[in-house]
Motif scaffolding. Structure first.
Motif, PDB file in Angstrom:
ATOM      1  N   GLU A  42       0.829  -1.204   0.000  1.00 50.28           N
ATOM      2  CA  GLU A  42       0.000   0.000   0.000  1.00 50.28           C
ATOM      3  C   GLU A  42       0.870   1.263   0.000  1.00 50.28           C
ATOM      4  OE1 GLU A  42      -3.708   1.832   2.634  1.00 50.28           O
ATOM      5  OE2 GLU A  42      -2.832  -0.100   3.194  1.00 50.28           O
ATOM      6  N   MET A  43       1.975   1.232   0.762  1.00 51.81           N
ATOM      7  CA  MET A  43       2.888   2.382   0.778  1.00 51.81           C
ATOM      8  C   MET A  43       3.522   2.599  -0.590  1.00 51.81           C
ATOM      9  SD  MET A  43       4.630   1.704   4.526  1.00 51.81           S
ATOM     10  CE  MET A  43       6.081   2.645   4.194  1.00 51.81           C
ATOM     11  N   CYS A  44       3.926   1.527  -1.234  1.00 52.04           N
ATOM     12  CA  CYS A  44       4.521   1.643  -2.570  1.00 52.04           C
ATOM     13  C   CYS A  44       3.511   2.230  -3.561  1.00 52.04           C
ATOM     14  CB  CYS A  44       5.010   0.280  -3.064  1.00 52.04           C
ATOM     15  SG  CYS A  44       6.457  -0.325  -2.190  1.00 52.04           S
ATOM     16  N   GLU A  45       2.278   1.769  -3.476  1.00 54.26           N
ATOM     17  CA  GLU A  45       1.234   2.307  -4.350  1.00 54.26           C
ATOM     18  C   GLU A  45       1.011   3.791  -4.083  1.00 54.26           C
ATOM     19  OE1 GLU A  45      -2.116  -0.224  -3.563  1.00 54.26           O
ATOM     20  OE2 GLU A  45      -1.305  -1.861  -4.780  1.00 54.26           O
ATOM     21  N   ALA A  46       1.029   4.189  -2.804  1.00 53.53           N
ATOM     22  CA  ALA A  46       0.832   5.599  -2.454  1.00 53.53           C
ATOM     23  C   ALA A  46       1.976   6.448  -2.998  1.00 53.53           C
ATOM     24  CB  ALA A  46       0.714   5.763  -0.941  1.00 53.53           C
ATOM     25  N   TYR A  47       3.220   5.978  -2.830  1.00 48.22           N
ATOM     26  CA  TYR A  47       4.359   6.719  -3.379  1.00 48.22           C
ATOM     27  C   TYR A  47       4.256   6.819  -4.902  1.00 48.22           C
ATOM     28  CZ  TYR A  47       7.129   7.092   0.901  1.00 48.22           C
ATOM     29  OH  TYR A  47       7.587   7.420   2.146  1.00 48.22           O
ATOM     30  N   PHE A  48       3.964   5.706  -5.548  1.00 47.92           N
ATOM     31  CA  PHE A  48       3.875   5.685  -7.011  1.00 47.92           C
ATOM     32  C   PHE A  48       2.791   6.640  -7.498  1.00 47.92           C
ATOM     33  CE2 PHE A  48       2.236   3.936 -10.996  1.00 47.92           C
ATOM     34  CZ  PHE A  48       3.401   3.815 -11.728  1.00 47.92           C
ATOM     35  N   THR A  49       1.615   6.577  -6.852  1.00 42.88           N
ATOM     36  CA  THR A  49       0.501   7.432  -7.251  1.00 42.88           C
ATOM     37  C   THR A  49       0.829   8.902  -6.986  1.00 42.88           C
ATOM     38  OG1 THR A  49      -1.055   5.669  -6.764  1.00 42.88           O
ATOM     39  CG2 THR A  49      -1.955   7.891  -6.864  1.00 42.88           C
ATOM     40  N   SER A  50       1.378   9.188  -5.804  1.00 45.99           N
ATOM     41  CA  SER A  50       1.700  10.574  -5.455  1.00 45.99           C
ATOM     42  C   SER A  50       2.712  11.165  -6.427  1.00 45.99           C
ATOM     43  CB  SER A  50       2.271  10.642  -4.032  1.00 45.99           C
ATOM     44  OG  SER A  50       1.349  10.168  -3.107  1.00 45.99           O
ATOM     45  N   ILE A  51       3.783  10.443  -6.650  1.00 43.88           N
ATOM     46  CA  ILE A  51       4.822  10.952  -7.560  1.00 43.88           C
ATOM     47  C   ILE A  51       4.268  11.098  -8.971  1.00 43.88           C
ATOM     48  CG2 ILE A  51       7.034  10.383  -8.645  1.00 43.88           C
ATOM     49  CD1 ILE A  51       7.831   9.169  -5.905  1.00 43.88           C
ATOM     50  N   GLY A  52       3.459  10.138  -9.405  1.00 43.56           N
ATOM     51  CA  GLY A  52       2.865  10.228 -10.743  1.00 43.56           C
ATOM     52  C   GLY A  52       1.961  11.442 -10.899  1.00 43.56           C
ATOM     53  N   HIS A  53       1.110  11.687  -9.886  1.00 45.60           N
ATOM     54  CA  HIS A  53       0.222  12.859  -9.952  1.00 45.60           C
ATOM     55  C   HIS A  53       1.011  14.162  -9.891  1.00 45.60           C
ATOM     56  CE1 HIS A  53      -3.771  11.129 -10.031  1.00 45.60           C
ATOM     57  NE2 HIS A  53      -3.408  10.259  -9.105  1.00 45.60           N
ATOM     58  N   LEU A  54       1.970  14.235  -8.993  1.00 42.54           N
ATOM     59  CA  LEU A  54       2.775  15.456  -8.887  1.00 42.54           C
ATOM     60  C   LEU A  54       3.534  15.723 -10.185  1.00 42.54           C
ATOM     61  CD1 LEU A  54       4.168  15.057  -5.263  1.00 42.54           C
ATOM     62  CD2 LEU A  54       2.358  16.612  -6.039  1.00 42.54           C
ATOM     63  N   GLN A  55       4.040  14.663 -10.769  1.00 43.48           N
ATOM     64  CA  GLN A  55       4.790  14.808 -12.019  1.00 43.48           C
ATOM     65  C   GLN A  55       3.869  15.232 -13.158  1.00 43.48           C
ATOM     66  OE1 GLN A  55       6.682  11.206 -13.302  1.00 43.48           O
ATOM     67  NE2 GLN A  55       8.260  12.309 -14.432  1.00 43.48           N
ATOM     68  N   SER A  56       2.668  14.657 -13.210  1.00 42.29           N
ATOM     69  CA  SER A  56       1.758  14.995 -14.312  1.00 42.29           C
ATOM     70  C   SER A  56       1.161  16.395 -14.150  1.00 42.29           C
ATOM     71  CB  SER A  56       0.640  13.962 -14.424  1.00 42.29           C
ATOM     72  OG  SER A  56      -0.226  14.050 -13.309  1.00 42.29           O
ATOM     73  N   GLN A  57       1.061  16.892 -12.906  1.00 43.25           N
ATOM     74  CA  GLN A  57       0.491  18.222 -12.678  1.00 43.25           C
ATOM     75  C   GLN A  57       1.520  19.333 -12.817  1.00 43.25           C
ATOM     76  OE1 GLN A  57      -1.404  18.149  -8.854  1.00 43.25           O
ATOM     77  NE2 GLN A  57      -2.947  16.660  -9.487  1.00 43.25           N
ATOM     78  N   ALA A  58       2.778  18.985 -12.788  1.00 46.07           N
ATOM     79  CA  ALA A  58       3.823  20.010 -12.906  1.00 46.07           C
ATOM     80  C   ALA A  58       3.932  20.449 -14.361  1.00 46.07           C
ATOM     81  CB  ALA A  58       5.152  19.454 -12.421  1.00 46.07           C
ATOM     82  N   THR A  77      -2.928  19.586  -2.822  1.00 46.03           N
ATOM     83  CA  THR A  77      -2.596  18.284  -3.419  1.00 46.03           C
ATOM     84  C   THR A  77      -1.362  17.689  -2.746  1.00 46.03           C
ATOM     85  OG1 THR A  77      -3.473  19.034  -5.540  1.00 46.03           O
ATOM     86  CG2 THR A  77      -2.045  17.111  -5.595  1.00 46.03           C
ATOM     87  N   VAL A  78      -0.338  18.507  -2.595  1.00 47.87           N
ATOM     88  CA  VAL A  78       0.899  18.042  -1.968  1.00 47.87           C
ATOM     89  C   VAL A  78       0.629  17.641  -0.522  1.00 47.87           C
ATOM     90  CG1 VAL A  78       3.223  18.719  -1.261  1.00 47.87           C
ATOM     91  CG2 VAL A  78       2.355  19.402  -3.502  1.00 47.87           C
ATOM     92  N   ALA A  79      -0.142  18.447   0.202  1.00 44.82           N
ATOM     93  CA  ALA A  79      -0.449  18.152   1.600  1.00 44.82           C
ATOM     94  C   ALA A  79      -1.261  16.860   1.713  1.00 44.82           C
ATOM     95  CB  ALA A  79      -1.210  19.315   2.234  1.00 44.82           C
ATOM     96  N   SER A  80      -2.163  16.635   0.784  1.00 42.51           N
ATOM     97  CA  SER A  80      -2.973  15.416   0.803  1.00 42.51           C
ATOM     98  C   SER A  80      -2.107  14.175   0.601  1.00 42.51           C
ATOM     99  CB  SER A  80      -4.042  15.493  -0.289  1.00 42.51           C
ATOM    100  OG  SER A  80      -4.706  14.275  -0.412  1.00 42.51           O
ATOM    101  N   PHE A  81      -1.208  14.248  -0.379  1.00 34.80           N
ATOM    102  CA  PHE A  81      -0.315  13.119  -0.619  1.00 34.80           C
ATOM    103  C   PHE A  81       0.609  12.899   0.578  1.00 34.80           C
ATOM    104  CE2 PHE A  81      -0.809  14.031  -5.366  1.00 34.80           C
ATOM    105  CZ  PHE A  81      -1.784  13.072  -5.511  1.00 34.80           C
ATOM    106  N   ALA A  82       1.137  13.972   1.144  1.00 33.01           N
ATOM    107  CA  ALA A  82       2.027  13.857   2.304  1.00 33.01           C
ATOM    108  C   ALA A  82       1.278  13.252   3.490  1.00 33.01           C
ATOM    109  CB  ALA A  82       2.592  15.219   2.656  1.00 33.01           C
ATOM    110  N   SER A  83       0.034  13.664   3.673  1.00 31.97           N
ATOM    111  CA  SER A  83      -0.780  13.133   4.768  1.00 31.97           C
ATOM    112  C   SER A  83      -1.014  11.634   4.595  1.00 31.97           C
ATOM    113  CB  SER A  83      -2.110  13.880   4.821  1.00 31.97           C
ATOM    114  OG  SER A  83      -2.971  13.290   5.749  1.00 31.97           O
ATOM    115  N   ASP A  84      -1.322  11.212   3.368  1.00 27.71           N
ATOM    116  CA  ASP A  84      -1.546   9.781   3.099  1.00 27.71           C
ATOM    117  C   ASP A  84      -0.293   8.960   3.380  1.00 27.71           C
ATOM    118  OD1 ASP A  84      -4.156  10.269   2.354  1.00 27.71           O
ATOM    119  OD2 ASP A  84      -3.746  10.202   0.194  1.00 27.71           O
ATOM    120  N   VAL A  85       0.847   9.439   2.901  1.00 26.33           N
ATOM    121  CA  VAL A  85       2.101   8.711   3.080  1.00 26.33           C
ATOM    122  C   VAL A  85       2.473   8.659   4.561  1.00 26.33           C
ATOM    123  CG1 VAL A  85       4.587   8.804   2.609  1.00 26.33           C
ATOM    124  CG2 VAL A  85       2.955   9.096   0.743  1.00 26.33           C
ATOM    125  N   THR A  86       2.285   9.771   5.276  1.00 27.59           N
ATOM    126  CA  THR A  86       2.587   9.802   6.711  1.00 27.59           C
ATOM    127  C   THR A  86       1.692   8.843   7.477  1.00 27.59           C
ATOM    128  OG1 THR A  86       3.255  12.117   6.506  1.00 27.59           O
ATOM    129  CG2 THR A  86       2.763  11.321   8.718  1.00 27.59           C
TER     130      THR A  86
END
Length: 146
Positions: A42-58, A77-86
């Protein structure tokens, strides 16, 4: 009738052997290990999804521009991803703590191994006795047809 009884008895022996094997393994430890495995996935999926979204939105940066000049994804968006990973890391730490609390001393582990080996020897002797009795009455295991 005798063949049907022998077949039923052989199936019962196999069922007892498989259920003895199932009950001989302690369940809590694999459960925690399985949950740790699922949490890491689940953590790997969260990292993959977060990085993918951040990369696609930049937005793309023009050649030669400063890296900080372009606006990136929103802070929500960044805070949401950080909250999920934390949150996932805290849950993982809780599972590690649960696993550590289940650890036992070497002498306890050796005692548990000895108990399991004793149960295995007893089950083996019982199955051999039952197999000999079935062989004595003429029961043969049917081979699968090819």
């Amino acid at each position: 009738r005798l063949a049907a009884w022998a077949r039923m008895e052989a199936e019962a022996v196999e069922d007892r052997a498989s259920s003895a094997a199932d009950t001989a393994v302690p369940k809590p430890l694999p459960d925690v290990v399985d949950r740790l495995h699922a949490k890491v996935t689940e953590m790997c999926e969260a990292y993959f999804t977060s990085i993918g979204h951040l990369q696609s939105q930049a937005p793309p940066l023009p050649a030669g521009s400063a890296a900080g000049a372009a606006a990136g994804p929103g802070t929500e968006t960044v805070a949401s991803f950080a909250s999920d990973v934390t949150r996932l890391h805290r849950e993982f730490d809780g599972l590690v703590g649960e696993l550590e609390s289940q650890q036992c001393s070497e002498s306890e582990q050796l005692a548990a191994i000895e108990t399991l080996q004793s149960e295995l020897r007893r089950a083996d002797a019982e199955l051999r006795t039952e197999a000999a009795a079935l062989k004595e009455i003429g029961w043969r295991r049917s081979e699968p047809s090819t």
